[in-house]
Design a protein around this motif. Structure first.
Motif, PDB file in Angstrom:
ATOM      1  N   THR A 193       0.997  -0.818  -0.249  1.00  0.00           N
ATOM      2  CA  THR A 193       0.540  -0.326  -0.140  1.00  0.00           C
ATOM      3  C   THR A 193       1.000   1.541  -0.101  1.00  0.00           C
ATOM      4  N   LEU A 194       2.211   1.361   1.174  1.00  0.00           N
ATOM      5  CA  LEU A 194       2.487   2.747   1.191  1.00  0.00           C
ATOM      6  C   LEU A 194       3.653   3.018  -0.188  1.00  0.00           C
ATOM      7  N   LEU A 195       4.482   1.739  -1.124  1.00  0.00           N
ATOM      8  CA  LEU A 195       4.082   1.353  -2.463  1.00  0.00           C
ATOM      9  C   LEU A 195       3.338   2.560  -3.083  1.00  0.00           C
ATOM     10  N   ALA A 202      10.840   0.954   6.129  1.00  0.00           N
ATOM     11  CA  ALA A 202      11.420   0.538   6.368  1.00  0.00           C
ATOM     12  C   ALA A 202      10.217  -0.325   7.478  1.00  0.00           C
ATOM     13  N   ILE A 203       9.442  -0.825   6.241  1.00  0.00           N
ATOM     14  CA  ILE A 203       8.274  -1.675   6.223  1.00  0.00           C
ATOM     15  C   ILE A 203       9.008  -2.985   5.920  1.00  0.00           C
ATOM     16  N   ASP A 238       3.279   5.916  -3.247  1.00  0.00           N
ATOM     17  CA  ASP A 238       4.415   6.683  -3.369  1.00  0.00           C
ATOM     18  C   ASP A 238       5.543   6.603  -2.339  1.00  0.00           C
ATOM     19  N   LYS A 239       5.067   6.764  -1.446  1.00  0.00           N
ATOM     20  CA  LYS A 239       6.210   6.497   0.288  1.00  0.00           C
ATOM     21  C   LYS A 239       6.984   5.508   0.852  1.00  0.00           C
ATOM     22  N   LEU A 240       8.213   6.146  -0.172  1.00  0.00           N
ATOM     23  CA  LEU A 240       9.221   4.647  -0.991  1.00  0.00           C
ATOM     24  C   LEU A 240      10.160   4.857   0.548  1.00  0.00           C
ATOM     25  N   ASP A 241      10.230   5.853   1.301  1.00  0.00           N
ATOM     26  CA  ASP A 241      10.988   5.521   2.654  1.00  0.00           C
ATOM     27  C   ASP A 241      10.245   4.953   3.854  1.00  0.00           C
TER      28      ASP A 241
END
Length: 387
Positions: A21-23, A33-34, A26-29
């Motif tokens: 979901t984060l990818l 961490a995940i 576009d929440k790469l950082d």
């Protein structure tokens, strides 16, 4: 599989889903961490597997562990519970999970037998005295249900009509419903405690053989109860047997027909000869050991299962009739089977404590019904009648 490992696998799947979901956002950082958390959980799973399993569960598919390990683990817990031994939390959870899978509705009342025992029981259908091999077996997952069939009727032709005129009415198909209600059928088996103290392998063989016999006898009774509702027809000559095959059976049924009789009936058929002294029973060239009557396969059941009817035995009016069922039983009878056998055991209830034994209760769930009453003819060979 223990509760700890199961929780880790669930956590791993949740973290992977969160990372995807984060990818996608576009929440790469945050996704990186995940990823580190996923690696840590995978490492814990791998270490835990080393302690708990001989064969590690593949990490590329953590939510689908090797079924062999899970089946083996359940088998071990099953026999431990059968021996009334104390279960730890993970073993109790595993037992409850399999119990929950044994029934979608209603009370289960026990724990299901391991799959390897269930398979061994089903393989027993190849035994010639198991009547279920001749009928249709339909697995069901509900306690009640029905099947809709088109009702037999003469089919009429279309009606001629003039151009421009209204199309005339035609007869519509009619339907009938066959209902089933799954029955709980069970019994008790007293097991000496010295047998329970023996190896699981010996106990497994003992249990499997008992369940085979009881399961077969239960199916046979349900099928025989349905066959008993068919109208009986006396047969005294070869010509009458031919009439049943050629006239009483629909040509479509005749194509898949067979003959089911008992030892007495087979012995009678085997004594029949044509005008040249040649036996009317011929070997099946496609199946060594099998026999044919006018090209139709003959099956033989034990006299103990398919009984010969004897009236006034030994008397002046003695009559002997052997059953001979001609037709396609797979079209005539259906066995509705929930395909689950549940087991429960106690070493303290009833007479178990008094006699130093363990009483085991087994329950199967099934029903049988008449599918097509014209697909088979229940005839009786008149082997002997009053002079």
């Amino acid at each position: 599989m223990t509760k700890e490992l199961r929780d880790l696998l669930a956590k791993l799947n949740a973290k992977k889903e969160e990372g995807r979901t984060l990818l996608a956002e576009d929440k790469l950082d945050e996704a990186k961490a995940i990823t580190n958390e996923v690696k840590d959980i995978q490492a814990k799973i791998e270490i835990l597997q080393e302690f708990q399993f001989e064969n590690a569960i593949p990490l590329d598919d953590p939510l689908n562990p090797d079924p062999v390990d899970d089946k083996k683990a359940y088998g071990n817990v099953f026999f431990k519970a059968l021996k009334s031994k104390r279960l730890d939390e993970s073993e109790a959870n595993l037992l409850e999970e399999h119990k929950a899978l044994s029934s979608t509705t209603g009370e289960d009342g026990g724990y299901t037998v391991p799959e390897d025992i269930q398979t061994a029981i089903n393989e027993y259908k190849r035994d010639d005295t198991d009547l279920s091999q001749f009928v249709t077996i339909e697995p069901v997952s509900t306690l009640k249900g029905s099947r809709v069939l088109e009702k037999e009727a003469d089919t009429t032709s279309f009606v001629e009509f003039a151009e421009g005129a209204a199309v005339p009415d035609s007869d519509a198909p009619k339907f009938e419903t066959i209902n089933f209600t799954i029955k709980d059928l069970g019994g008790f088996l007293p097991i000496p405690n010295n047998l329970l103290n023996d190896s699981d392998a010996k106990l497994k063989n003992f249990l499997t053989n008992w369940l085979k016999k009881k399961n077969k006898a239960t199916k046979n009774k349900l099928i025989l109860d349905i066959l008993a509702t068919f109208v009986k027809k006396d047969i005294k000559t070869v010509a009458e047997i031919k009439t049943v095959i050629n006239v009483d059976l629909d040509p479509a049924i005749k194509a898949g027909a067979s003959i089911l009789t008992n030892q007495d009936g087979y012995n009678y058929l085997d004594s029949l000869e044509d005008s040249n002294g040649k036996s009317l029973l011929q070997p099946d060239p496609k199946l060594p050991g099998a026999t044919l009557f006018r090209g139709i396969r003959v099956h033989t059941a034990s006299n103990k299962i398919l009984k010969t009817v004897i009236t006034d035995p030994g008397g002046a009016a003695e009559t002997i009739k052997a059953p001979i069922i001609i037709g396609d039983l797979k079209e005539a009878v259906v066995l509705f089977d929930r395909e689950k056998i549940s087991i429960a055991a106690t070493s303290v209830g009833g007479d178990a404590f008094k006699y130093n034994r363990t009483d085991m209760r087994a329950i199967v769930r099934m029903d049988a019904g008449k599918f097509d009453s014209k697909a088979a003819v229940y005839a009786e060979l008149v082997i002997k009648e009053p002079a």
